[in-house]
Structure formats: structure tokens, C-alpha cells
Design a protein around this motif. Structure first.
Motif, PDB file in Angstrom:
ATOM      1  N   ILE B 226      -3.485   3.573 -51.561  1.00 34.33           N
ATOM      2  CA  ILE B 226      -4.635   4.126 -50.851  1.00 34.33           C
ATOM      3  C   ILE B 226      -5.746   4.297 -51.871  1.00 34.33           C
ATOM      4  O   ILE B 226      -5.583   4.996 -52.862  1.00 34.33           O
ATOM      5  N   PRO B 227      -6.864   3.700 -51.635  1.00 36.71           N
ATOM      6  CA  PRO B 227      -7.935   3.801 -52.628  1.00 36.71           C
ATOM      7  C   PRO B 227      -8.636   5.146 -52.518  1.00 36.71           C
ATOM      8  O   PRO B 227      -8.646   5.799 -51.464  1.00 36.71           O
ATOM      9  N   GLU B 228      -9.218   5.535 -53.605  1.00 37.32           N
ATOM     10  CA  GLU B 228     -10.047   6.729 -53.601  1.00 37.32           C
ATOM     11  C   GLU B 228     -11.369   6.391 -52.916  1.00 37.32           C
ATOM     12  O   GLU B 228     -12.044   5.445 -53.292  1.00 37.32           O
ATOM     13  N   LEU B 229     -11.729   7.164 -51.891  1.00 40.46           N
ATOM     14  CA  LEU B 229     -12.961   6.939 -51.154  1.00 40.46           C
ATOM     15  C   LEU B 229     -13.903   8.115 -51.327  1.00 40.46           C
ATOM     16  O   LEU B 229     -13.480   9.265 -51.435  1.00 40.46           O
ATOM     17  N   ASP B 230     -15.139   7.769 -51.321  1.00 41.50           N
ATOM     18  CA  ASP B 230     -16.172   8.810 -51.375  1.00 41.50           C
ATOM     19  C   ASP B 230     -16.379   9.322 -49.945  1.00 41.50           C
ATOM     20  O   ASP B 230     -17.349   8.958 -49.246  1.00 41.50           O
ATOM     21  N   ASN B 240     -17.061   8.480 -39.340  1.00 49.39           N
ATOM     22  CA  ASN B 240     -15.829   9.225 -39.194  1.00 49.39           C
ATOM     23  C   ASN B 240     -14.656   8.323 -39.521  1.00 49.39           C
ATOM     24  O   ASN B 240     -14.420   7.305 -38.864  1.00 49.39           O
ATOM     25  N   ILE B 241     -13.931   8.679 -40.526  1.00 46.24           N
ATOM     26  CA  ILE B 241     -12.735   7.904 -40.869  1.00 46.24           C
ATOM     27  C   ILE B 241     -11.467   8.722 -40.691  1.00 46.24           C
ATOM     28  O   ILE B 241     -10.392   8.340 -41.130  1.00 46.24           O
ATOM     29  N   GLY B 242     -11.624   9.886 -40.025  1.00 45.25           N
ATOM     30  CA  GLY B 242     -10.445  10.712 -39.807  1.00 45.25           C
ATOM     31  C   GLY B 242      -9.971  11.339 -41.102  1.00 45.25           C
ATOM     32  O   GLY B 242     -10.734  11.555 -42.035  1.00 45.25           O
ATOM     33  N   GLU B 243      -8.669  11.563 -41.149  1.00 46.68           N
ATOM     34  CA  GLU B 243      -8.087  12.158 -42.340  1.00 46.68           C
ATOM     35  C   GLU B 243      -8.096  11.140 -43.471  1.00 46.68           C
ATOM     36  O   GLU B 243      -7.842   9.965 -43.263  1.00 46.68           O
ATOM     37  N   TRP B 244      -8.351  11.653 -44.659  1.00 45.00           N
ATOM     38  CA  TRP B 244      -8.254  10.762 -45.818  1.00 45.00           C
ATOM     39  C   TRP B 244      -7.839  11.601 -47.016  1.00 45.00           C
ATOM     40  O   TRP B 244      -8.504  12.568 -47.340  1.00 45.00           O
ATOM     41  N   PRO B 245      -6.777  11.212 -47.654  1.00 44.94           N
ATOM     42  CA  PRO B 245      -6.339  12.028 -48.787  1.00 44.94           C
ATOM     43  C   PRO B 245      -7.225  11.778 -49.993  1.00 44.94           C
ATOM     44  O   PRO B 245      -7.892  10.751 -50.107  1.00 44.94           O
ATOM     45  N   ARG B 246      -7.166  12.719 -50.892  1.00 47.32           N
ATOM     46  CA  ARG B 246      -7.861  12.533 -52.157  1.00 47.32           C
ATOM     47  C   ARG B 246      -6.981  11.622 -53.023  1.00 47.32           C
ATOM     48  O   ARG B 246      -6.078  12.065 -53.687  1.00 47.32           O
ATOM     49  N   ALA B 247      -7.276  10.380 -52.964  1.00 52.60           N
ATOM     50  CA  ALA B 247      -6.424   9.425 -53.674  1.00 52.60           C
ATOM     51  C   ALA B 247      -6.920   9.222 -55.098  1.00 52.60           C
ATOM     52  O   ALA B 247      -7.997   9.699 -55.463  1.00 52.60           O
ATOM     53  N   ASP B 248      -6.133   8.513 -55.862  1.00 55.77           N
ATOM     54  CA  ASP B 248      -6.483   8.351 -57.278  1.00 55.77           C
ATOM     55  C   ASP B 248      -6.420   6.904 -57.747  1.00 55.77           C
ATOM     56  O   ASP B 248      -6.353   6.631 -58.917  1.00 55.77           O
ATOM     57  N   GLY B 249      -6.422   6.013 -56.819  1.00 55.92           N
ATOM     58  CA  GLY B 249      -6.282   4.626 -57.276  1.00 55.92           C
ATOM     59  C   GLY B 249      -7.233   3.720 -56.543  1.00 55.92           C
ATOM     60  O   GLY B 249      -8.244   4.141 -56.001  1.00 55.92           O
ATOM     61  N   GLU B 250      -6.883   2.473 -56.574  1.00 54.62           N
ATOM     62  CA  GLU B 250      -7.676   1.495 -55.859  1.00 54.62           C
ATOM     63  C   GLU B 250      -6.735   0.578 -55.093  1.00 54.62           C
ATOM     64  O   GLU B 250      -5.521   0.616 -55.276  1.00 54.62           O
ATOM     65  N   PHE B 368     -17.101  14.829 -36.437  1.00 56.73           N
ATOM     66  CA  PHE B 368     -15.999  15.140 -37.324  1.00 56.73           C
ATOM     67  C   PHE B 368     -15.244  16.365 -36.833  1.00 56.73           C
ATOM     68  O   PHE B 368     -15.813  17.300 -36.311  1.00 56.73           O
ATOM     69  N   LEU B 369     -13.938  16.328 -37.028  1.00 51.24           N
ATOM     70  CA  LEU B 369     -13.113  17.498 -36.783  1.00 51.24           C
ATOM     71  C   LEU B 369     -13.080  18.289 -38.071  1.00 51.24           C
ATOM     72  O   LEU B 369     -13.625  17.883 -39.098  1.00 51.24           O
ATOM     73  N   SER B 370     -12.360  19.435 -38.101  1.00 46.99           N
ATOM     74  CA  SER B 370     -12.223  20.207 -39.326  1.00 46.99           C
ATOM     75  C   SER B 370     -11.487  19.363 -40.354  1.00 46.99           C
ATOM     76  O   SER B 370     -10.617  18.591 -40.032  1.00 46.99           O
ATOM     77  N   SER B 371     -11.885  19.594 -41.551  1.00 46.36           N
ATOM     78  CA  SER B 371     -11.349  18.750 -42.598  1.00 46.36           C
ATOM     79  C   SER B 371      -9.862  19.008 -42.773  1.00 46.36           C
ATOM     80  O   SER B 371      -9.423  20.124 -42.892  1.00 46.36           O
ATOM     81  N   THR B 372      -9.131  18.034 -42.681  1.00 44.58           N
ATOM     82  CA  THR B 372      -7.691  18.141 -42.902  1.00 44.58           C
ATOM     83  C   THR B 372      -7.276  17.206 -44.018  1.00 44.58           C
ATOM     84  O   THR B 372      -6.209  16.657 -44.028  1.00 44.58           O
ATOM     85  N   ASP B 373      -8.216  17.027 -44.942  1.00 44.22           N
ATOM     86  CA  ASP B 373      -7.890  16.113 -46.040  1.00 44.22           C
ATOM     87  C   ASP B 373      -6.676  16.613 -46.782  1.00 44.22           C
ATOM     88  O   ASP B 373      -6.602  17.771 -47.187  1.00 44.22           O
ATOM     89  N   THR B 374      -5.770  15.759 -46.905  1.00 38.82           N
ATOM     90  CA  THR B 374      -4.631  16.087 -47.747  1.00 38.82           C
ATOM     91  C   THR B 374      -5.077  15.901 -49.179  1.00 38.82           C
ATOM     92  O   THR B 374      -5.491  14.811 -49.579  1.00 38.82           O
ATOM     93  N   ASP B 375      -5.020  16.953 -49.916  1.00 32.98           N
ATOM     94  CA  ASP B 375      -5.581  16.901 -51.244  1.00 32.98           C
ATOM     95  C   ASP B 375      -4.464  16.671 -52.237  1.00 32.98           C
ATOM     96  O   ASP B 375      -3.827  17.608 -52.709  1.00 32.98           O
ATOM     97  N   LEU B 376      -4.245  15.424 -52.500  1.00 31.71           N
ATOM     98  CA  LEU B 376      -3.213  15.118 -53.475  1.00 31.71           C
ATOM     99  C   LEU B 376      -3.649  15.519 -54.862  1.00 31.71           C
ATOM    100  O   LEU B 376      -2.867  16.005 -55.653  1.00 31.71           O
ATOM    101  N   THR B 377      -4.958  15.285 -55.104  1.00 30.86           N
ATOM    102  CA  THR B 377      -5.429  15.544 -56.462  1.00 30.86           C
ATOM    103  C   THR B 377      -5.473  17.031 -56.731  1.00 30.86           C
ATOM    104  O   THR B 377      -5.404  17.457 -57.874  1.00 30.86           O
ATOM    105  N   GLU B 378      -5.627  17.841 -55.646  1.00 29.92           N
ATOM    106  CA  GLU B 378      -5.593  19.275 -55.896  1.00 29.92           C
ATOM    107  C   GLU B 378      -4.250  19.644 -56.469  1.00 29.92           C
ATOM    108  O   GLU B 378      -4.147  20.388 -57.424  1.00 29.92           O
ATOM    109  N   SER B 379      -3.232  19.121 -55.836  1.00 27.32           N
ATOM    110  CA  SER B 379      -1.908  19.401 -56.385  1.00 27.32           C
ATOM    111  C   SER B 379      -1.790  18.800 -57.764  1.00 27.32           C
ATOM    112  O   SER B 379      -1.124  19.350 -58.627  1.00 27.32           O
TER     113      SER B 379
END
Lengths: 272, 642
Positions: B226-230, B240-250, B368-379
């Protein structure tokens, strides 16, 4: 040019040509070509040239150069064709029946040609050395005449001498001699052995003969010599007359088989 | 009566003349016609009914003109032959004209008797065609150049370095081969020397490199990522792209290939940095949004459709040219649970989102709905803080130990990606320096191992280390695959299918897998095939995985039997003839590390009056090896009829 010198140079040229043609076929073989095609066509050209001599003799009206020159070319091209032939069959005995028949025919033609050359050269000379000239067609008549003469001689001997010793000897050993031409091969080879044996046999009988018979024996000896002359003429002239009967027909039949051979070669040649 | 002689015993089975002579089926008039015809008949083709010589049967050496041209050297006009050969050559050219065909009967003359050898051939005739002519083999046969090593080998192996250096290193000395026989053996015919398999020759030293034991960078190849998206910029632009995790790659190359069946707009995003879309055009942003949905659709379809969906997608990409076995290898038993757990972590509401999206109820311009970004990078960042709070003993302090807290992240072991603990800005292990080489495997795992030993949590071990025996594992926002063994089916299959350089997508995959420090490092030892003087690729059709096999040689001009010469070897063994080239050869472009053999090596014995010295002793004329293959045999099954 003297005959010997001419013969020397002609043979030298023949040898050189033979070596060159053998080398040429070797190079053709090395070049991944089938040398038998080339030797075969060369042989056909040679046969045509050799056959032209036969036509020249038959068509003597048409001026085509001197016969001796044609004869020289005929002789040496014939020998040269032997070299080409040996290259053609790879110096080995052919395996096929037709090829073996053709090879046999060729060798017979060659042998008859060489034989004819020898006959023409030597027998004619020997005939010229004979003390008497006898026409060939009259030889049978002369034979019969001589035979009758000998038989009357023997009859007279018996009557005059009162002894049959000479007559018995004639009947046992000499009647067959005077009956027909004898010792042909010896005469062709120039050998006197057979005649001398007959004469020696008669000579050995002299001790058993009385005086009258001895005189008749001398006459009989003269008849033996006359018979030898007749037989010699017969042998030599027969050879001169009849060698051509074998050479030309054999050559013609060889040409027929060569034509068949060519058709088969080109029809079944494969991709070579 | 008309046969010119008996056939040789080689043709004993030929029953009649028609088998070889087309004229035999005709009558006398047909023979006359054929004899008079100027065209040569096609009897030579009759030979091919039994003798399979390929498409160039009537060309010299029964090989293509192109192959002959390649073999003809520029200095071909060397003529050291005798005058007969030169004359014969001239006559051949003269009489052949423009024809270049050579009939079978040129060399093979039949009707010479039963004992006649059809192979009998005066080798002087070879010089008729060959421009380089010579006379006496020991004096004027052309000197060998690059023989027998005139082309690159399938397996790249530096004999000099191994024999002079590596085998004598302390770590390898006890397991290194002691002689050539350890790695080489003859084939069944005794003619060729073959290389034994990897397991018998190379494994002892190289298996660790393949499995990535001392590899500092990722040990697995990125497959699904999953690429990191701005997402901030996208949100600002109302996309609107829905949920998108904070990814770290390309996006991995394989991922790009899988997405190629959908409208992703990837080709329009070549110059766009997905993680920073602040300067992107509105059109490009729309493409990015579509890409995001395409990625989510892909995960959705794979998860819902199973491997069947992946098979269909791959099959479509490769135009149905892949068989089921290859498809399975390309997927390598991707475990469902891994996908499920990843999906729950990355796209918790993936199913509903896709459903809404495909129904048209959720579009790019939807609110947009409420942000439900799964924050991988936070972890990940949290774990970085944890890393700094690791005590001297390597134990996490209770305050920082995430694993002690009741967190969703802890519910599934696979989410405990310990790589995040060490993901600091300066990754000391990001380059290829093997800092822990001397420590072998222990150094890499020291931290996590110590943590595991001292912690009651059994899922502390890094997933990459957990997958030491190979297989799938998660690395941040990327699902990776680690090779299981040498000749790993997954890597090998992807290398083969991506060898089609006509597609940029496959080219990227191929480049990834063949880079100098790629996972598995296959191309360290395996070379690319050579065709027409070029170096294309390893394709499915040209398997360069194996070392040389005699069947690989389509054409072979030379003939040499090793086993026949074993008795002639000196105490130097194989080095009696094969000498190492201690100087690096940079000119030929062919890595052989052996000096070319000398003509004298052979002509010591093979000369006139001694050992056979004809051309055919060492050279084939019919060089096409396919003619000796069983493939030419007609073995069509036919029903048994009454």
C-alpha cells in the motif's frame, strides 16, 4: 620423323595425358563433384572420335585426311580411353550386372583393337616374307589338290615298293594333317615346332622303309612343306581378314549399352 | 539387373528402388524424360523421409546460413593448403555457380557394396568449401581461440576466485570442494563434463545468501503493498478515497502489474509523488484517487474471491498463456488469514466501502465520513519511542511497552511488526553493509530475541525473522515473500513471466528481481541467455536455470569425448588441458576464467601417423543435434482396429 621416334613421342604424350587426366579427376572428386559424370562424358567423346575412324574407312570417298594419321589417332585415343575408363570405374570391378557387362564389352573391344593393331603390323609383314603369294579364297582348293596328290603318291608307293610301311604311317599320322588346315595357333605365333615334329616323325620312319619307299618318303616330305605354306597363309590371312569382325560389332554393341547406361544414370542420379 | 551394385548394410531395410529413387516408379519413357530434363530430380529429399536433418538439410553442415556466417571469421582467407585443395575449391565455385545446396549423395555414395561405409569421406574435401584451408593438422590447423569456452556459461562461476581464494577461507575451508570431481561429472555418454546440482556443490556456502540470513535490507520481495498517499491534499480537494492507512512504502512492481487490469491512471502518475500531492494537478489528483480505489478493490477482490481471483487476474494479464501450475507458483499459497488480518488493520471497512463504491453510492466526490484512518505509522512512531526506552538489558520499560496495554493492535500477533521498533530516520541497516556478518544470525535477532526472552509476550519476534524458513510475512504496509530455498518456485516463476521486456510493468518486476542486491540474488550466479549475439533475458522458453546440458546445444561443430582421454591426464588432472586464466578478460565480454586450449594439446597425439587426425575425428558435419533427438520419431497413437 622416323617410326621409332614417332612412337616414343606418341607414347610419352599418352603417358602425360593419362597422368593429367587422372589428376584432373582427382581434383574434381576433391571439389565435391562426381568425377564419373566427367569421365563418362569424356569417354563418350572418345568413343565418338574412335567410331569416326570406322566411318572414315567406310566413306573413303569423302576426303578427311590421311588414313595413317587417322589410324594413329585411333590407336592412341583407344589406349587413352582405357585410362579414362579405369578412372571411371574407380580402378575397381563394378558391382552392378549391367556395369560389369559393359566393362567386359569395353575390355573385349580394347583387346580386339590392340590385337588388330598387332595383327596388322606383324602378320602382314610375315606374309610378305613368305616365298609364295597365295590368294586366300583359293587355299581350300589348293588343300584339296594337295591332299589328292599325296594320296595318289601313297598309292603308287604301295604298288611300286610292295610295302605298306609308309602307307600305314601316312594313314596313322599324316592323313589328318593333309585333311584340313592344321596348327593355326603355331602359325600365328610363328612357331615351327609342330611342323618340325611331323617332319621328324617322318624322318624317324626312314629306317623302316625300303629303298622305293624312301624315295616316296622324300616326295611326301615336300608335300608336308607345301601344306605348311598353305596353312601359314591360311592362318595369317584369316586373322587379318576376321579380326575386324569382332572389333567393330563389339564396339557398336558397347555404344548401345552406353546409351542405356546414360539414361539410367541421369534418371536415377539423385541430387548429385 | 539394372542395379549398379548392392546397398550397404546401413540401408539393409530398404526394400525397393522406389524408397530412394523417384524414377523407379516410372516406365522407360519416364526415365527418358527424367534423363533429358535439365532440372535435377528431388531424390535427395527422399533421404529426409528417414533421416531428419531439420530445415537446412541441404545447406552445408545442415545448419542455417546465419549460423555459418557467425562461424566464419574475418581472417578466413588464410590459405595454407596444398595446390590440389586450392584447385578443387576453385573448380567447386566455378561449377556450383550460385547454388549453395549440397546433396546427400555428395558425400554418401551408395551401391558400393554391403561392407562399404557410407561415412567414408576423404577429409581433404572439407577444404573445398572452407576458406581457411590447411594441409598438415599439427602444423597448419588454425590455432584455437576461446576453445572450448567461447560463450558465456549458464551459471556464472568465477573459478579463479573460488579456487584461489574463497575455498581457502577459514569459514569455507572445511566444506569447500577438494577437486574438480566434486562439482563435475561426466554425462552418460562420457562425452561431456556436467556440473552437479546446487545441493551437491554450492549449497554449503551459498544457501544462507539465498535465504538472506545476513541480509541487512528486507529479506523478502515486496508483493502486495500500500503506497503512502497524501490523503490530506486529497481531502482538501474533495476527493473521497475512504479509509486509507498511513502507509510507509510505495507500490511494488508486482502490485502495479496486478492493478494493470483496472483503470488506475498509473501511467499518468509517473512524475507524481504519491506521498506529496500538494503540487499535483487536479486531474492527477483524480487519478490518484482512482488508484486508491483500485488498490482497495484489488484487496477486496482477492480476499473475497480467493486465489481463484488472483489466478484469473494474472491469467488475463498474461493473455491466458500461463498454465495452472505456473499460476499457483506465482501465488505461492498466499495465506488467507494474512490477508484478512492485514485488511482489518489497513481497511477495516473495506467490504462496505467497496460495496458502496461499486454501487455508485460512494464516489470520489462523496462527502467525507469521520476519519477512520488506520494509523500504522502512529504505532510505528510509538514503537520508536519505545525503542528509546529500552533498558540496558534490552527490556522494555513497563510504561513504554505497547504489548502490555490493551490495544487492538495486540489482538493479532501478526500486527506486532517489530520492524517498527527500529524504524528511525537513520537506518543503519538500510544499506548493504553487513555489519553483523561476523556475528552470523545472532546479531540480527539479538534485540528481538532478548526482548522475547525477557518478555512474556510470545509475538515480539520480528515477522521477518519469524519467517526465517521463507514464505509470506508483513512488513509495515507491505506483504513480502521470503524465499524458502534455492530455486524458490515463487521467485523463479516471477522471473520467468516478467522476462517479457516489451511491457514496462513486467520490466519493473524483472528489474526488481534481478538487481544486484535483490532478494534471493538469483542473478549473482544465473546468467541471461544469449541469442543472436545479444543478451536478452531469462524467458520461460529458454531456461537458463540449469548448468550446461548437452541437449542445450542446438548445433555442435565439435566432437570430443572426455572419458576417452581420462587415461591421458597428468597428475594435474583437469588442469592438464584446462588452465585457469589468472588475468581478468575484459575484452571478450565472456566470463570463462579459463585460458583457451592450445592446438598443440591435441596435436601431440592427433597427427599424421599417430592418433586419428582427420577433420571428422573432432568435428561433426551434421551439426544439428535435434536430428539425434527422439522428437523426430513419429509416435502418434492410433486406435487398435479389428
Amino acid at each position: 620423323m622416323r617410326f621409332r621416334a614417332r612412337r616414343f613421342w606418341n607414347f610419352t604424350a599418352l603417358v602425360i595425358a593419362s597422368l593429367l587426366i587422372t589428376l584432373a579427376f582427382e581434383i574434381v572428386d576433391l571439389s565435391l563433384r562426381v568425377p564419373q559424370y566427367y569421365s563418362g562424358w569424356l569417354m563418350i567423346i572418345l568413343f565418338a572420335t574412335l567410331f569416326a575412324f570406322y566411318l572414315k574407312k567406310r566413306l573413303s570417298i569423302i576426303p578427311m585426311g590421311s588414313s595413317s594419321l587417322w589410324a594413329q589417332w585411333h590407336y592412341y585415343l583407344g589406349l587413352f580411353s582405357l585410362i579414362v575408363f579405369l578412372n571411371h570405374i574407380n580402378f575397381s570391378v563394378p558391382a552392378g550386372k549391367l556395369e560389369l557387362l559393359m566393362s567386359t564389352l569395353f575390355l573385349l573391344v580394347l583387346a580386339s583393337g590392340i590385337g588388330g593393331l598387332l595383327i596388322n603390323r606383324h602378320f602382314a609383314k610375315r606374309l610378305s616374307y613368305l616365298s609364295e603369294e597365295i590368294i586366300y579364297e583359293r587355299i581350300p582348293g589348293y588343300n584339296l589338290q594337295l591332299k589328292n596328290e599325296v594320296e595318289s603318291l601313297i598309292t603308287n608307293c604301295v604298288e611300286k615298293s610292295g610295302s605298306t610301311t609308309l602307307a600305314d604311317y601316312y594313314i596313322r599320322h599324316l592323313s589328318e594333317y593333309f585333311h584340313r588346315p592344321r596348327f593355326i595357333i603355331s602359325h600365328l605365333l610363328g612357331s615351327n615346332y609342330a611342323i618340325e615334329r611331323i617332319v621328324a616323325g617322318l624322318q624317324n620312319q626312314m629306317r623302316y622303309l625300303n629303298k622305293e619307299e624312301a624315295d616316296y618318303a622324300l616326295l611326301l616330305k615336300n608335300c608336308i612343306e607345301r601344306k605348311r605354306m598353305l596353312d601359314t597363309h591360311f592362318a595369317l590371312q584369316s586373322a587379318l581378314k576376321y579380326w575386324g569382325i569382332s572389333h567393330a560389332p563389339l564396339a557398336l554393341s558397347l555404344m548401345i549399352f552406353i546409351s542405356l547406361h546414360m539414361v539410367l544414370v541421369y534418371a536415377f542420379r539423385g541430387a548429385a | 539387373m539394372l542395379s549398379p551394385g548392392p546397398l550397404s548394410i546401413n540401408h539393409a531395410q530398404v526394400a525397393d528402388c522406389k524408397s530412394c529413387h523417384t524414377a523407379a516408379s516410372e516406365d522407360m519413357s519416364g526415365w527418358l524424360h527424367k534423363a533429358m530434363s535439365r532440372d535435377r530430380n528431388n531424390d535427395g529429399e527422399q533421404c529426409l523421409n528417414c533421416h531428419k536433418l531439420g530445415d537446412y538439410a541441404f545447406v552445408a553442415h545442415s545448419t542455417s546460413h546465419n549460423n555459418l556466417r557467425l562461424k566464419t571469421r574475418e581472417d578466413a582467407n588464410l590459405d595454407d593448403s596444398n595446390w590440389k585443395s586450392r584447385l578443387a575449391s576453385e573448380f567447386h565455385q566455378f561449377s556450383s555457380g550460385e547454388s549453395t545446396t549440397i546433396a546427400c549423395s555428395t558425400c554418401h555414395r551408395e551401391h558400393q557394396g554391403r561392407s562399404h561405409s557410407l561415412k567414408a569421406f576423404a577429409t581433404e574435401k572439407c577444404h573445398t568449401c572452407h576458406q581457411r584451408k590447411f594441409d598438415v593438422i599439427e602444423e597448419s590447423h588454425p590455432e584455437y581461440t576461446k576453445y572450448p569456452h567461447d560463450k558465456a556459461t549458464s551459471i556464472r562461476f568465477n573459478h579463479v576466485k573460488h579456487l584461489e581464494d574463497y575455498f581457502y577461507k577459514d569459514e569455507y575451508f572445511d566444506i569447500a570442494p577438494t577437486g574438480c570431481k566434486n562439482c563435475h561429472d561426466t554425462d552418460q555418454t562420457g562425452e561431456w563434463m556436467l556440473t552437479v546440482g546446487f545441493d551437491d556443490s554450492c549449497s554449503a556456502c551459498h544457501i544462507d545468501q539465498i535465504l538472506g540470513e545476513r541480509r541487512a535490507s528486507a529479506k523478502g520481495v515486496a508483493v502486495l503493498s500500500i503506497p503512502e498517499l497524501d490523503t490530506e491534499t486529497l481531502e482538501k480537494q474533495g476527493l473521497n478515497i475512504g479509509e486509507w492507512p498511513r502507509a510507509d512504502g510505495e507500490l511494488s512492481p508486482i502490485m502495479r502489474l496486478l492493478l494493470s487490469t483496472q483503470e488506475t491512471g498509473l501511467t499518468q502518475l509517473e512524475r507524481v509523488e504519491l506521498y506529496d500531492l500538494s503540487e499535483a494537478e487536479p486531474e492527477e489528483l483524480e487519478h490518484v484517487a482512482r488508484l486508491a480505489w483500485a488498490i482497495k478493490s484489488l484487496f477486496h477482490d482477492i480476499q473475497s474471491g480467493g486465489t481463484r481471483h488472483l489466478n484469473e487476474r494474472l491469467s488475463g494479464i498474461f493473455y491466458d498463456s500461463l498454465d495452472q501450475s505456473l499460476l499457483n507458483r506465482l501465488i505461492a499459497s498466499l495465506p488467507r488469514d494474512t490477508l484478512v488480518s492485514n485488511q482489518e488493520d489497513w481497511f477495516p471497512n473495506l467490504a462496505s466501502e467497496i460495496k458502496e463504491y461499486r454501487a455508485g453510492r460512494l464516489t470520489l466526490s462523496s462527502p467525507f465520513l469521520s476519519s477512520t484512518d488506520t494509523d500504522l505509522t502512529e504505532s510505528v512512531n510509538d514503537k520508536a519511542e519505545i525503542a528509546s526506552s529500552i533498558t540496558e538489558k534490552g527490556v522494555l520499560s513497563e510504561e513504554s511497552d505497547l504489548l502490555i496495554e490493551d490495544d487492538e493492535l495486540l489482538e493479532d500477533d501478526e500486527l506486532l511488526d517489530d520492524d517498527g521498533l527500529f524504524e528511525v530516520e537513520d537506518d543503519l541497516l538500510s544499506d548493504d553493509d553487513d555489519l553483523f556478518a561476523d556475528d552470523e544470525n545472532e546479531g540480527e535477532r539479538s534485540d528481538s530475541a532478548e526482548i522475547a526472552e525477557s518478555s512474556s509476550d510470545i509475538n515480539v519476534i520480528a515477522s521477518e525473522d519469524w519467517a526465517e524458513s521463507g514464505g509470506w510475512y508483513r512488513d509495515g504496509s507491505t506483504l513480502r515473500y521470503r524465499p524458502t530455498d534455492h530455486a524458490d518456485p515463487f521467485l523463479k516463476s516471477w522471473l520467468e513471466v516478467s522476462a517479457d521486456m516489451s511491457s514496462p510493468l513486467t520490466e519493473n518486476i524483472y528489474s526488481m528481481l534481478t538487481a544486484e542486491n535483490s532478494v534471493g540474488n538469483c542473478m549473482k550466479c544465473h546468467t541471461k541467455s544469449v541469442q543472436n549475439g545479444e543478451f536478452p533475458h531469462v524467458s520461460r522458453e529458454q531456461n537458463r536455470w540449469q548448468s550446461f546440458k548437452p541437449a542445450d546445444k542446438a548445433t555442435d561443430f565439435n566432437r570430443f569425448s572426455h572419458v576417452s582421454h581420462f587415461s591421458l591426464m597428468t597428475d594435474d588432472g583437469c588442469s592438464s588441458c584446462h588452465l585457469l586464466n589468472m588475468e581478468e578478460d575484459t575484452e571478450s565480454g565472456v566470463e570463462t576464467h579459463f585460458l583457451s586450449m592450445n592446438r598443440n594439446t591435441c596435436t601431440q597425439c592427433h597427427q599424421e601417423g599417430r592418433a586419428p587426425a582427420s577433420c571428422l575425428t573432432c568435428h561433426h558435419y551434421h551439426v544439428d543435434n535435434r536430428s539425434r533427438s527422439i522428437d523426430w520419431i513419429s509416435d502418434e497413437l492410433k486406435p487398435i482396429r479389428d
